[in-house]
Design a protein around this motif. Sequence first.
Motif, short mmCIF file in Angstrom:
data_model
loop_
_atom_site.label_atom_id
_atom_site.label_comp_id
_atom_site.label_asym_id
_atom_site.label_seq_id
_atom_site.Cartn_x
_atom_site.Cartn_y
_atom_site.Cartn_z
N UNK A 1 13.32 7.36 9.80
CA UNK A 1 13.08 6.11 10.62
C UNK A 1 11.67 5.77 10.19
N UNK A 2 11.53 4.20 10.10
CA UNK A 2 10.20 3.60 10.14
C UNK A 2 10.19 2.47 10.89
N UNK A 3 8.86 2.07 11.39
CA UNK A 3 8.83 1.03 12.36
C UNK A 3 8.94 -0.36 11.49
N UNK B 1 7.51 -4.13 6.77
CA UNK B 1 7.13 -2.84 6.92
C UNK B 1 6.13 -2.54 6.38
N UNK B 2 5.13 -2.06 7.24
CA UNK B 2 3.65 -1.80 6.99
C UNK B 2 3.09 -0.49 7.86
N UNK B 3 4.40 0.45 7.93
CA UNK B 3 3.98 1.59 8.42
C UNK B 3 3.39 1.25 9.92
N UNK B 4 2.49 2.10 10.49
CA UNK B 4 2.16 2.05 11.84
C UNK B 4 0.99 1.08 12.13
N UNK C 1 0.88 -1.27 0.05
CA UNK C 1 0.06 0.07 -0.11
C UNK C 1 0.98 1.26 0.15
N UNK C 2 0.21 2.27 -0.60
CA UNK C 2 1.10 3.60 -0.76
C UNK C 2 0.95 4.25 0.64
N UNK C 3 2.44 4.77 1.06
CA UNK C 3 2.63 5.41 2.42
C UNK C 3 3.85 6.33 2.04
N UNK C 4 3.60 7.79 1.98
CA UNK C 4 4.57 8.60 1.64
C UNK C 4 5.97 8.55 2.42
N UNK C 5 5.70 8.48 3.64
CA UNK C 5 6.94 8.55 4.48
C UNK C 5 7.75 7.11 4.45
N UNK C 6 6.92 5.98 4.08
CA UNK C 6 7.64 4.65 4.21
C UNK C 6 8.32 4.84 2.79
N UNK C 7 7.62 5.53 1.54
CA UNK C 7 8.42 5.35 0.46
C UNK C 7 9.71 6.13 0.45
N UNK C 8 9.62 7.20 1.13
CA UNK C 8 10.78 8.10 1.01
C UNK C 8 11.83 7.34 2.05
N UNK C 9 11.41 6.84 2.97
CA UNK C 9 12.78 6.01 3.81
C UNK C 9 13.25 4.65 2.65
N UNK C 10 12.26 4.02 2.07
CA UNK C 10 12.98 3.11 1.15
C UNK C 10 13.90 3.41 0.17
N UNK C 11 13.33 4.78 -0.58
CA UNK C 11 14.39 5.34 -1.34
C UNK C 11 15.78 5.44 -0.65
N UNK C 12 15.60 6.34 0.30
CA UNK C 12 16.94 6.27 1.02
C UNK C 12 17.77 5.19 1.39
#
Length: 419
Positions: free
Chosen positions: A272-274, A317-320, A84-95
């Motif tokens: 950071x991501x959970x 990695x499913x966000x919170x 599923x789309x998650x902006x903060x998680x996507x930015x973390x994954x690119x980093x």
Amino acid sequence: MDTKRSDVLILGGGVIGLACALSLLKAGASVRVLEQGTAGCGSSHGNCGTITPSHAPPLAMPGMIGVALRSILKSDAPLYLNPRFDGPRLRWLFGFARRCNWRDFNHAAAARLAILQRSRQLLGELVHDEKLDCEFAEDGVLYAYRTAKKQAVDEQHHAAVLDGLGIEVQRLRGEDVEAMEPALTPGVVGGLFHPGDARLRPDRYVAELAQRVVALGGVIETGARIDDFTTSEDRITQVVTSRGAFQGDTVLLALGAWSPLLAKKLDLRLPMQPGKGYSLTYARPSLAPRHALVLREASVCVTTWQSGYRLGSTMEFSGYAEGINRTRLNALRRGAAEGLREPEGPELLEEWWGWRPMSVDELPIIGRSARWSNLLLATGHGMLGVSMSTGTGELVTGMLGGPASPIDALPYAPARFGL
């Protein structure tokens, strides 16, 4: 005397917050810990309790992007990315993806090794000196393999790296592994043994830390949900909680996976991501492994204590997103069933999930904030919070005027992210 003021106000009563509290108290500081639940109720409660300098190599390396992309459609994969789309998680994954190169890998491995080895030494001393009742055992961690292909990959990308870092790893034949571990089912082709690793029961370790903190005069405020901050110029003047407002000359942010959520209130964007992990805890089976084990093909960690037995691991990695994903627990059961004669104990005691605080470069974030003059951070330890706990406490204490740590704090500094 202001009963709600202390020298150091620690946000978070997990293994990092409590290890820092104990170290600071021993250096003479007054300490108060604010915990939204009970001490140690987060990711330090249900992990497998292995103390692992052997985990110095980070996940990010060339080729890991392909592994991650293939896991998107496999909900039972050891590494799972919810699509599923998650902006903060996507930015973390690119980093994270940008760091899948050998230069960043080698930098992270060296920095992780420094704090892991220092913590390993300090933890052994702490357990001995304080007589902590946490079932600490210095008998190594064994990786068991059922396919020559998987073992060959790990010997190239794991054991060879450990050789280069000076960490002992022993290559074993299948018959040697089965002799070491009668709990394994037949069919083991080989193993890697990490004699410098150790294990403990993490919930008991955290409980012992909390007891020592209180015994030395520290205060642990449980049920204190942090709601907001009061600031003046470049200082945090109050931390507002469900149990009132508290002050500290220094505020230490040690909230684990919750750190990015609270840091936003201070205009800080923690990268950071959970990373969600799972475990199953049982009464001890009659044929229990003698060592902490990793069943490599299934990526299942198995830890035995006198008081119990745990299957754990996986990274989701499913966000919170809260709650248990049954597919993940079933994968732990299947993996254990393939590798162990008695994969489950006679009584299931707990099904658990928790969020690991995963920093984008896989290094903890430890040090002073450039934005707030009285804020320190101690977060982002990923899967290694227990393993890095005592070293983090020493680093934080040295930054606040206590005895200095012998390791270089620069690789963990918040300044690398402009924090």
